[in-house]
Scaffold this motif. Structure first.
Motif, PDB file in Angstrom:
ATOM      1  N   PHE A  50      47.885  31.750  -0.589  1.00 52.51           N
ATOM      2  CA  PHE A  50      46.780  32.470   0.041  1.00 52.51           C
ATOM      3  C   PHE A  50      47.213  33.155   1.337  1.00 52.51           C
ATOM      4  O   PHE A  50      46.765  34.259   1.636  1.00 52.51           O
ATOM      5  CB  PHE A  50      45.600  31.522   0.286  1.00 52.51           C
ATOM      6  N   TYR A  51      48.131  32.502   2.083  1.00 49.78           N
ATOM      7  CA  TYR A  51      48.637  33.139   3.303  1.00 49.78           C
ATOM      8  C   TYR A  51      49.412  34.411   2.972  1.00 49.78           C
ATOM      9  O   TYR A  51      49.171  35.482   3.530  1.00 49.78           O
ATOM     10  CB  TYR A  51      49.535  32.166   4.072  1.00 49.78           C
ATOM     11  N   LEU A  52      50.345  34.306   2.053  1.00 47.11           N
ATOM     12  CA  LEU A  52      51.194  35.449   1.705  1.00 47.11           C
ATOM     13  C   LEU A  52      50.420  36.537   0.979  1.00 47.11           C
ATOM     14  O   LEU A  52      50.763  37.714   1.082  1.00 47.11           O
ATOM     15  CB  LEU A  52      52.377  34.988   0.849  1.00 47.11           C
TER      16      LEU A  52
ATOM     17  N   TYR B 298      45.786  25.447   8.927  1.00 46.15           N
ATOM     18  CA  TYR B 298      46.575  24.560   8.056  1.00 46.15           C
ATOM     19  C   TYR B 298      46.839  23.217   8.737  1.00 46.15           C
ATOM     20  O   TYR B 298      46.631  22.142   8.146  1.00 46.15           O
ATOM     21  CB  TYR B 298      47.897  25.241   7.696  1.00 46.15           C
ATOM     22  N   LEU B 299      47.277  23.261   9.996  1.00 42.38           N
ATOM     23  CA  LEU B 299      47.602  22.029  10.726  1.00 42.38           C
ATOM     24  C   LEU B 299      46.355  21.172  10.942  1.00 42.38           C
ATOM     25  O   LEU B 299      46.405  19.938  10.803  1.00 42.38           O
ATOM     26  CB  LEU B 299      48.250  22.371  12.070  1.00 42.38           C
ATOM     27  N   LEU B 300      45.241  21.820  11.287  1.00 43.48           N
ATOM     28  CA  LEU B 300      43.996  21.078  11.494  1.00 43.48           C
ATOM     29  C   LEU B 300      43.547  20.387  10.209  1.00 43.48           C
ATOM     30  O   LEU B 300      43.106  19.235  10.234  1.00 43.48           O
ATOM     31  CB  LEU B 300      42.899  22.017  12.006  1.00 43.48           C
TER      32      LEU B 300
ATOM     33  N   LYS C 249      49.910  22.321  -9.065  1.00 35.42           N
ATOM     34  CA  LYS C 249      50.355  20.938  -9.260  1.00 35.42           C
ATOM     35  C   LYS C 249      50.885  20.679 -10.673  1.00 35.42           C
ATOM     36  O   LYS C 249      51.882  19.984 -10.858  1.00 35.42           O
ATOM     37  CB  LYS C 249      49.198  19.964  -9.006  1.00 35.42           C
ATOM     38  N   ASN C 250      50.204  21.253 -11.650  1.00 36.94           N
ATOM     39  CA  ASN C 250      50.420  20.813 -13.031  1.00 36.94           C
ATOM     40  C   ASN C 250      51.106  21.810 -13.945  1.00 36.94           C
ATOM     41  O   ASN C 250      51.402  21.475 -15.093  1.00 36.94           O
ATOM     42  CB  ASN C 250      49.062  20.433 -13.660  1.00 36.94           C
TER      43      ASN C 250
ATOM     44  N   THR D 235      48.581  21.538  -2.293  1.00 42.27           N
ATOM     45  CA  THR D 235      50.040  21.626  -2.236  1.00 42.27           C
ATOM     46  C   THR D 235      50.451  22.726  -1.251  1.00 42.27           C
ATOM     47  O   THR D 235      49.660  23.613  -0.908  1.00 42.27           O
ATOM     48  CB  THR D 235      50.623  21.954  -3.615  1.00 42.27           C
ATOM     49  N   ILE D 236      51.706  22.685  -0.835  1.00 41.38           N
ATOM     50  CA  ILE D 236      52.215  23.724   0.063  1.00 41.38           C
ATOM     51  C   ILE D 236      52.213  25.080  -0.638  1.00 41.38           C
ATOM     52  O   ILE D 236      52.043  26.131   0.002  1.00 41.38           O
ATOM     53  CB  ILE D 236      53.641  23.379   0.556  1.00 41.38           C
TER      54      ILE D 236
END
Length: 484
Positions: A118-120, A48-50, A348-349, A111-112
């Protein structure tokens, strides 16, 4: 009776000496699972950070390493390449890595909520799958109540030989099921062809011929041929040899997706066949594997040509940042990556959640309830482009309840997968294994569509369960306590 009592005493003593070893194994298993979860969180955070810093390629390699690591760990843990958590890692996380490259102009910053979803999703799936397995093993650990393996019922059993409820052997019943599926498929296909007046393969300049080749309700039965190749390795296990029936059945099952000009149905059928072979512990000889691969590539190219999709047409839709990339790389990339972009657009929408109706859609459709009651089913679909309409496995879960929907769906899916794995190990019923194999395919291709809110997938599950019940009623041993 004295012999039975003596046997019970011996088993009880063995269980007492075995209990510490089992506890040690459980503790070690917990540590490795916790380590894998920690590594998953660290590597996902790095990816994520990269990506946020603009290092998309490094982010991709983080996801590549993570998905391969989790797959290999699960394969080692379960002793099989057809492992549900491992295949889900390959499908969901490797697909996410591919999507982070964002090689198309259709891509946009994530978006966050997209990242967290996907992480959760994999985290909750993993906890549900292994958590349920751990508590099941804990519950089944040795105790005074379950050390007596010779029950009163077992003492009276006649184990002199198999007793069948009906005269079908296991092989005969499998052949009957295969024949029935093929007959239903070809009959339904013939009805559709006569009613619509064409066969997709023999049309010209019609890119969407298969899309219009549907009679409402009937087409589910037309596509039942996809289940046939998956059953052939089970038949081989029962009979110990390949024969003309298996060859003709495979040919007929693979002919229909070509007549329908359906690349997906062809891939689906072949992957289920390969997964079934691996699930049975069988090995495909290299020359046969090569022939299968060449057939798949040739058929895929042929069907692409028959769908009248030119390279310029496809490249115009995909809108690649580098239009010099070859189509054989661009097309599979977009089939994976764009589904994540569609999900990102949703986060987003979205203006209003569907409160469970999207996930319930296949049940409302197959039960016929939507024809008698007025349900709010017409929700807008958020797509990067109208032609790129495939959606990932989490799309409907997020549409229904947002991030909470993704978490709940993933947790339940993990627990359900664990239960199906448990049943497939216990059962002699091949259709329990067939259900497991379908799950394996859906997890490997989790980026492709909303499998568990797709009416066709639910229909295939229902047919498989019906066949499992029929197997138990017509074939299974009369005194068996096994249930599906």
């Amino acid at each position: 009776m004295e012999i039975v009592k003596e046997a019970e005493r011996i088993v009880e003593n063995l269980q007492k000496t075995k209990a510490p070893a089992l506890n040690g194994k459980q503790n070690n298993s917990k540590k490795t699972l916790f380590f894998d979860l920690c590594l998953y969180t660290i590597l996902y955070g790095m990816a994520y950070l990269l990506k946020e810093k603009g290092y998309a390629v490094l982010s991709f390699f983080c996801f590549l390493f993570l998905s391969l690591y989790l797959f290999l760990r699960e394969r080692e843990r379960e002793g099989s390449s057809v492992t549900l958590p491992g295949l889900f890692a390959l499908g969901l996380l490797f697909g996410e890595g591919v999507a982070t490259l964002q090689l198309s102009k259709l891509s946009s910053p994530w978006t966050i909520y997209t990242w967290l979803s996907f992480y959760l999703s994999y985290l909750l799936f993993y906890l549900g799958y292994h958590g349920r397995r751990y508590f099941s093993e804990l519950k089944a650990s040795p105790s005074p109540e379950n050390t007596k393996i010779f029950s009163e019922e077992a003492k009276t059993l006649d184990v002199s030989g198999k007793k069948y409820r009906w005269s079908f052997t296991e092989g005969q019943f499998l052949k009957l099921c295969i024949l029935g599926l093929l007959l239903i498929s070809y009959f339904s296909f013939t009805v559709e062809a006569l009613a619509l007046g064409y066969i997709p393969l023999f049309t010209e300049h019609t890119p969407h011929a298969y899309s219009y080749f549907h009679l409402k309700g009937l087409h589910y039965f037309t596509t039942l041929f996809v289940l046939v190749p998956m059953l052939l390795p089970f038949l081989y296990q029962k009979e110990g040899r390949l024969n003309l029936f298996s060859g003709i059945s495979l040919f007929l099952a693979l002919l229909l997706p070509i007549l329908l000009v359906s690349r997906f149905q062809l891939l689906f059928s072949l992957f289920l066949f390969v997964f079934s072979t691996l699930y049975q512990g069988l090995r495909i000889r290299k020359r046969y594997l090569l022939l299968l691969f060449l057939f798949l590539i040739s058929a895929y190219v042929f069907l692409t040509i028959e769908r009248a999709h030119s390279v310029s047409y496809l490249m115009g839709i995909f809108e690649m940042k580098n239009d010099k990339l070859p189509i054989f790389l661009v097309q599979p990339y977009m089939y994976v990556a764009n589904n994540y972009e569609n999900f990102n657009l949703l986060t987003k929408n979205i203006e209003e959640h569907s409160h469970g109706f999207r996930m319930a859609y296949p049940f409302l459709t197959l039960s016929g309830a939507k024809f008698f009651f007025d349900f709010p089913l017409a929700y807008p679909i958020y797509l990067t482009k109208e032609e790129l309409s495939t959606l990932g496995i989490l799309y409907d879960a997020y549409y229904d309840f947002g991030l909470f929907g993704v978490m709940l769906f993933s947790l339940i899916l993990g627990m359900l997968s664990s239960r199906i794995k448990e049943l497939s190990r216990k059962e002699k019923n091949p259709f329990g294994g067939a259900l497991y194999i379908q799950f394996a395919f859906y997890f490997l291709f989790s980026f492709f569509t909303t499998w568990f809110s797709n009416a066709s997938s639910i229909f295939y599950f229902a047919v498989t369960l019906v066949l499992a019940v029929l197997w138990k009623g017509f074939v299974h041993e009369k005194n068996s306590a096994v249930s599906l």
